[in-house]
Design an enzyme around this catalytic site. Structure first.
Site, PDB file in Angstrom:
ATOM      1  N   VAL A 250     -65.485  68.637   1.373  1.00  0.00           N
ATOM      2  CA  VAL A 250     -65.029  69.193   2.643  1.00  0.00           C
ATOM      3  C   VAL A 250     -65.817  70.452   2.981  1.00  0.00           C
ATOM      4  CG1 VAL A 250     -63.025  70.048   3.920  1.00  0.00           C
ATOM      5  CG2 VAL A 250     -62.721  68.290   2.166  1.00  0.00           C
TER       6      VAL A 250
ATOM      7  N   GLN B 136     -58.921  72.658   8.931  1.00  0.00           N
ATOM      8  CA  GLN B 136     -60.139  72.516   8.127  1.00  0.00           C
ATOM      9  C   GLN B 136     -60.047  73.384   6.875  1.00  0.00           C
ATOM     10  OE1 GLN B 136     -62.610  70.392   8.735  1.00  0.00           O
ATOM     11  NE2 GLN B 136     -63.826  71.004   6.964  1.00  0.00           N
TER      12      GLN B 136
ATOM     13  N   HIS C 193     -69.279  58.432   9.706  1.00  0.00           N
ATOM     14  CA  HIS C 193     -69.209  59.655  10.507  1.00  0.00           C
ATOM     15  C   HIS C 193     -70.200  59.590  11.662  1.00  0.00           C
ATOM     16  CE1 HIS C 193     -68.555  64.101  10.985  1.00  0.00           C
ATOM     17  NE2 HIS C 193     -69.754  63.988  11.550  1.00  0.00           N
TER      18      HIS C 193
ATOM     19  N   ASP D 155     -64.565  59.766  12.733  1.00  0.00           N
ATOM     20  CA  ASP D 155     -64.777  58.924  11.555  1.00  0.00           C
ATOM     21  C   ASP D 155     -64.045  57.598  11.725  1.00  0.00           C
ATOM     22  OD1 ASP D 155     -66.185  60.974  10.317  1.00  0.00           O
ATOM     23  OD2 ASP D 155     -64.389  61.769   9.328  1.00  0.00           O
TER      24      ASP D 155
ATOM     25  N   GLU E 270     -72.734  59.314   4.781  1.00  0.00           N
ATOM     26  CA  GLU E 270     -71.433  59.042   5.386  1.00  0.00           C
ATOM     27  C   GLU E 270     -71.617  58.060   6.532  1.00  0.00           C
ATOM     28  OE1 GLU E 270     -69.165  62.428   6.539  1.00  0.00           O
ATOM     29  OE2 GLU E 270     -69.088  63.278   4.516  1.00  0.00           O
TER      30      GLU E 270
ATOM     31  N   SER F  70     -67.569  72.710  10.181  1.00  0.00           N
ATOM     32  CA  SER F  70     -67.435  71.258  10.258  1.00  0.00           C
ATOM     33  C   SER F  70     -67.616  70.788  11.699  1.00  0.00           C
ATOM     34  CB  SER F  70     -66.061  70.810   9.757  1.00  0.00           C
ATOM     35  OG  SER F  70     -65.852  69.442  10.039  1.00  0.00           O
TER      36      SER F  70
ATOM     37  N   HIS G 277     -66.241  68.351  12.998  1.00  0.00           N
ATOM     38  CA  HIS G 277     -64.959  67.892  13.524  1.00  0.00           C
ATOM     39  C   HIS G 277     -64.266  68.972  14.346  1.00  0.00           C
ATOM     40  CE1 HIS G 277     -64.624  63.923  11.700  1.00  0.00           C
ATOM     41  NE2 HIS G 277     -65.120  64.415  10.579  1.00  0.00           N
TER      42      HIS G 277
END
Length: 373
Positions: A184, A165, A246, A199, A243, A190, A192
């Site tokens: 980002v 990341q 996502h 995604d 998004e 994040s 993630h």
């Protein structure tokens, strides 16, 4: 005996008898007098000035209430206070960092192979996701594929290490004109990194905007426990632009409630906080009439353990919110699936997953890229 003597004795006896009769009558009269006065006195007795002369309802002390068989009985459960940083409902954004390190990750491609799923794929076998997220994600895509005969979906964003990341963030900053990243999230902030998010892209245009046939996924993802995490209408709250590709796993009850009430995760976390255990719980049914009860328990940040009240004999789940406490989800009228086990402590963190890295968020085959949180 002389006649005059007999007469005298008779006179004496007569006088004695008369005397006895008179005494008896006097005694009877006296007794009647006292009885009459007593009754008269009793009839004229007045109420005490200290007595509240009002009608008093007679209460039946016998307990005739019947216990409610549906009433939930709660008991105390001790959990690690640090576990407020883990669970399906943790809030990860620019204000709340993710603290992890022992994620139970699985390779998406390897799981597809084990389950003989061919309706979607990932960029390569290094793309991983939390074990509990794989099955609902795969089932959602399978149902979509069966309905539209579409097997073109690709998972191009999944779990990321903090190091990866940071690399993505640094690369984006280097390409920006003002030295700031607009695509980002900073390392540690994040979703993630939690393994709870993924995604989509698709093999035709290497783009996914949630329209056309794919609109079915965005509209029905809540049925599988997912939310579209970043929408245009919530940009001011999430601070991330739209998004549609996502997706974030939160569990079916919460995904249903957020979708039905147009709430982003930040709003939902705030809402649950207004429903503490010792107050009014959030109660609702989903579109399958499954009943839920949700409440908040603040973490005892001054202690290693926090006491969390949980229902006895009813299915429930505990998740930290990654901010200030725990969210308990009660599946009303459902028995526990398995005996509840204590949540794994952060002190048990192992290094078995520290080498999990992925190459997600690489530039797509047509050279395009997307805004990433």
């Amino acid at each position: 005996m002389p006649k005059n003597k007999i007469s005298k004795e008779k006179s004496i006896r007569h006088a004695k008898t008369m005397t006895e009769i008179v005494i008896s009558l006097v005694l009877l009269g006296a007794g009647g007098f006292f009885v009459r006065n007593a009754m008269k006195e009793a009839s004229t007795v007045q109420s005490s000035p200290y007595f509240d002369d009002k009608d008093i309802a007679v209460t039946d002390v016998e307990n005739t209430s019947v216990p409610d068989p549906n009433q939930i009985i709660y008991e105390s459960r001790s959990v690690d206070t640090k576990d407020k940083f883990r669970g399906d409902l943790i809030l990860v954004n620019e204000d709340h960092e993710y603290f992890g390190g022992d994620e139970d990750l699985v390779s998406i491609i390897e799981m597809n192979s084990e389950n003989e799923r061919t309706c979607f794929t990932a960029v390569d076998s290094t793309y991983t996701i939390l074990r509990q997220v794989y099955e609902p994600m795969a089932q959602m895509i399978q149902d979509f594929s069966d309905q539209y005969n579409n097997d073109r979906l690709i998972i191009y964003g999944s779990y990321r290490t903090k190091e990866f990341q940071q690399q993505l963030y640094d690369d984006d900053v280097a390409q920006s004109e003002d030295g700031k990243s607009t695509k980002v999230a900073k390392a540690g902030f994040s979703e993630h990194e939690s393994g709870l998010a993924f995604d989509f892209t698709e093999a035709d245009n290497y783009d996914y905007d949630g329209t056309g046939d794919y609109a079915w996924i965005n509209a029905n993802c809540y049925k599988y426990g997912f939310i579209v995490r970043y929408t245009k209408s919530k940009e001011k709250i999430t601070k991330i632009q739209d998004e549609p590709w996502h997706f974030r796993y939160v569990g079916i009850p919460h995904a249903y409630y957020m979708d039905s009430n147009d709430l982003c995760l930040e709003e939902y976390i705030d809402l649950i906080r207004k429903h503490p255990y010792d107050g009014e719980h959030l109660e609702f049914k989903d579109d399958k009439d499954t009943e839920y009860e949700v409440y908040f328990v603040a973490s005892d940040d001054g202690a290693e353990k926090t006491t969390v009240p949980v229902p006895n004999g009813v299915r429930y789940e505990i998740s930290g919110n990654n901010v200030d406490g725990f969210i308990v989800t009660v599946y009303k009228n459902q028995k526990p699936l398995v005996e509840e086990a204590p949540t794994k402590s952060f002190e048990d963190t192992s290094e078995e997953n520290t080498e999990n890295t992925t190459g997600d968020e690489e530039t797509t085959d047509d050279g395009s890229d997307k805004t990433e949180e």
